[in-house]
Design an enzyme around this catalytic site. Structure first.
Site, PDB file in Angstrom:
ATOM      1  N   GLU A 402     -43.223  -7.714  -1.863  1.00  0.00           N
ATOM      2  CA  GLU A 402     -42.825  -8.817  -2.742  1.00  0.00           C
ATOM      3  C   GLU A 402     -44.004  -9.362  -3.547  1.00  0.00           C
ATOM      4  OE1 GLU A 402     -41.711  -8.192   0.219  1.00  0.00           O
ATOM      5  OE2 GLU A 402     -39.528  -8.302   0.106  1.00  0.00           O
ATOM      6  N   HIS A 469     -32.292 -14.727   7.492  1.00  0.00           N
ATOM      7  CA  HIS A 469     -31.437 -14.308   6.372  1.00  0.00           C
ATOM      8  C   HIS A 469     -30.546 -15.466   5.946  1.00  0.00           C
ATOM      9  CE1 HIS A 469     -32.610 -10.371   7.933  1.00  0.00           C
ATOM     10  NE2 HIS A 469     -32.230  -9.842   6.785  1.00  0.00           N
TER      11      HIS A 469
END
Ligand SMILES: Cc1ncc(C[n+]2csc(CCOP(=O)(O)OP(=O)(O)O)c2C)c(N)n1
Length: 663
Positions: A402, A469
């Site tokens: 990322e 998540h």
């Protein structure tokens, strides 16, 4: 030291000598100014100049360089006006950063130099991003990023080199191995024999060279540049050198064995080159004297010019205005103008997809990047079918890195591209955090370049996905000046706000609630339209209690209102969290005098605290009760649905409303 002139003529060699001597003599002057307290901090590159100078001379002037704190030679070899550089170091208004940045923490587009942030490693991915831009445009160009040997221990080094290798990017990664990272010797920094050995592991070529020999540096980088362009591949160069002074001037060198200075003094890049030029009769003592005299005079004249700079003009208005790039006027209709007749019913996920699709058509310079977003269509299938439509160059699968991808998006924006980065889940943004909050967010304020990047953040709980998540992490970003934080709750807003975010030249964190993707539908105009960033939506008006909310909170509030028709609720959907629509907040407080701020994020440090503080500060006289925050529990998001239901703010909404009604 062996010098090999190859096909360099005498005048070119003399030019190299001047270029090498210039940063040395500037530094010698800087050390005097430092002692006089006229500059604040100085990282010396004395003894390492051949690397910065040789590398810059080997590139074309319009090829980007990402230098670090010891690379004065990059700035001088790009012919940046010395008086302006002095102004920069003095902290003058008319330096390169409006007195907002120190030392070498600034860039300049005209000179194709990207300014570093203190964190060192982030430069590497930005260089990869610029190389990607050159590749997409089909230009015969490389970019070059510096790293110290200390910086190679950062994850950013690994991520940038790996991605550049996987994407076949024409970028040169240059390590200046000067023996120490502050006080840390190489033996405590890495275990491989040579850092260049890592090149093989990344699947790229690499070479180690004498970094004190300007001709080796120049010739190697010239050759590597041609290789990178021809083969469309990255390359790693390790330059061996030594740091002849302290990490920065105040920190001393007690930890360095004195014999190392003696040994490296003999390999001084300026003196050895000068000696060789004398020996080869390219220069004589008299001409050397003249060159030195010329440079000395040049430095004095430029310094005198720098001293004439006017004192810093402090303007709060200008400070605040420069955090963001102005958003250009467009003729894109905003949602208020969209034709109601031409709406179709879409789920929120389809609205995001349509906004992205229309933006890809609108902006041929828009590049999408994310894990599994190409053939697979992304974890939530938002980009399904995009590869077939727009090709793999613009719809890019990324390795799991990322930080590098956000840095690459910034590099793309230096070359006029728009980048959209899809986080697979908003939770994973934590490993790209530094690039977002320190580079993307601050770059416009620091040296005037806007990071034209949208980061899409599939976020939120309610689907039993557990602590990693499900998080709501928008508050990490609302605290960062320079970012915009957008959070739609309806399909119409999701499409319009995404289009507006992509049109906005500033970095935008775009939150999409996963639980709303397929559970919420609504009318969405067919046309390409914007929903303005920074404007809240009045969901319904009421006079008993205001619920100020966003995201899933909007749906909790409307469901609650439907179930409690006896309570007159005023519901505001903020839509944008940075900047906040204070007018809409005030108008709602005026209608009810009682406020619940509702969000899915956890309580402590959530945006609700900020809104509550603003209301008590600015709307005190129209309040009839304390402002109440209704937020999720201050715990990680639990996996079990029962625990998750208890965790979420929705479980406490009725209690909060009842408490306020009792006032
Ligand atoms: C992420 C990060 N951690 C720590 C620091 C503090 N720091 C600044 S420079 C430096 C040493 C860097 O060493 P190296 O990369 O070898 O470059 P050099 O200073 O030797 O040129 C350290 C630890 C920093 N700037 N960034």
């Amino acid at each position: 030291m062996q010098f090999d002139r190859k096909d360099l003529g005498n005048e070119q060699l003399i030019q190299f000598y001047r270029s090498l001597l210039l940063p040395r003599m500037i530094e010698e002057k800087m050390l005097v100014l430092l002692r006089q307290g006229r500059i604040s901090k100085w990282f010396s590159g004395i003894g390492q100049e051949a690397i910065a100078v040789g590398a810059t001379l080997a590139l074309q002037p319009d090829e980007w360089v990402m230098p670090l704190h010891r690379n004065l030679g990059v700035f001088t070899s790009r012919h940046m006006p010395l008086s302006k550089l002095f102004k920069q170091w003095q902290g003058s208004q008319d330096g390169y950063s409006n007195a907002r940045e120190r030392s070498f923490h600034f860039g300049n587009k005209d000179h194709h130099i990207c300014g570093m942030i203190s964190h060192l490693g982030p430069q590497l991915a930005i260089a990869a991003g610029v190389a990607l831009a050159a590749k997409l445009k089909g230009e015969q160009k490389v970019s070059l990023a510096f790293s110290g040997e200390g910086g190679t221990s950062e994850g950013d080094f690994h991520e940038a080199l790996n991605t550049a290798a996987v994407w076949d990017l024409p970028v040169i990664f240059l390590i200046e191995n000067n023996g120490y990272g502050l006080s840390t010797p190489v033996s405590e920094q890495y275990r491989c024999k040579d850092l260049v050995d890592r090149a093989r592991g990344y699947g790229m070529g690499g070479v180690k060279i004498d970094g004190n020999n300007i001709l080796s540096v120049y010739d190697t980088i010239k050759g590597v540049r041609e290789y990178c362009i021809r083969e469309q591949k990255p390359y790693l160069i390790e330059c061996e050198t030594f740091r002849m002074r302290g990490h920065e001037e105040a920190s001393g060198t007690k930890y360095v064995p004195p014999h190392l200075f003696e040994e490296w003094e003999k390999k001084d890049p300026v003196k050895t080159f000068e000696q060789w030029l004398l020996q080869e009769h390219v220069l004589d003592e008299e001409r050397i004297g003249r060159i030195r005299e010329n440079i000395k005079e040049y430095i004095e004249v430029e310094l005198a010019m720098a001293q004439e700079s006017s004192p810093v003009q402090v303007s709060t208005e200008r400070e605040l205005a420069d955090v963001y790039a102005p958003v250009p006027d467009t003729d894109v209709p905003d949602v208020g103008l969209a034709d109601d007749e031409n709406k179709k019913e879409l789920r929120l996920i389809d609205a995001v997809k349509e906004g992205l699709d229309q933006s890809m058509q609108q902006h041929p310079n828009l590049v999408l990047m994310g894990q599994d977003i190409a053939e697979y269509g992304g974890a939530f299938k938002i980009t399904e079918g995009f590869v077939e439509k727009y090709g793999k160059a613009r719809v890019r699968n990324t390795p799991i890195c990322e930080s590098a991808i956000v840095g690459i998006a910034l590099g793309l924006s230096l070359e006029g591209y728009k980048g959209m980065v899809e986080m697979q889940f908003a939770d994973f943004v934590s490993v790209g955090f530094n690039q977002i909050v320190n580079n993307l967010a601050k770059i416009h304020y620091r040296w005037g370049h806007a990071a034209d990047v949208v980061i899409r953040m599939p976020t939120g709980a309610g689907v039993g996905a557990g602590p990693f998540h499900s998080q709501s992490n928008e508050a990490w970003f609302t605290h960062t000046p320079g970012l915009k934080v957008v959070y739609p709750a309806t399909p119409e807003d999701a499409k319009g706000l995404l289009i507006a975010a992509i049109n906005d030249p500033n970095p935008v964190m775009f939150f999409e609630h996963k639980a709303l993707y397929r559970s919420v539908s609504g009318g969405v105009p067919d046309i390409y339209y914007e929903t303005p960033i920074g404007k809240a939506r009045q969901v319904q008006t009421g006079s008993d209690i205001s619920i100020i909310t966003y995201g899933s909170g909007v749906h909790w509030a409307t469901q609650y209102a439907a179930a409690h028709p006896d309570i007159s609720l005023d519901i505001v959907d903020l839509r944008t969290l940075l900047p906040l629509d204070y007018d809409a907040i005030r108008a709602s407080v005026e209608r009810s005098g009682k406020v619940v701020i509702l969000h899915e994020d956890t309580l402590t440090g959530g945006i609700g605290g900020e809104i509550s503080a603003w209301i008590s500060e600015h709307c005190f006289s129209i309040l009839d009760a304390p402002v109440i925050r209704c937020a999720s529990l201050d715990t990680p998001v639990p996996f079990s649905i029962d625990l998750e239901n208890n965790f979420l703010a929705k479980a406490r909404l009725d209690a909060c409303v009842q408490k306020l009604l009792a006032y």
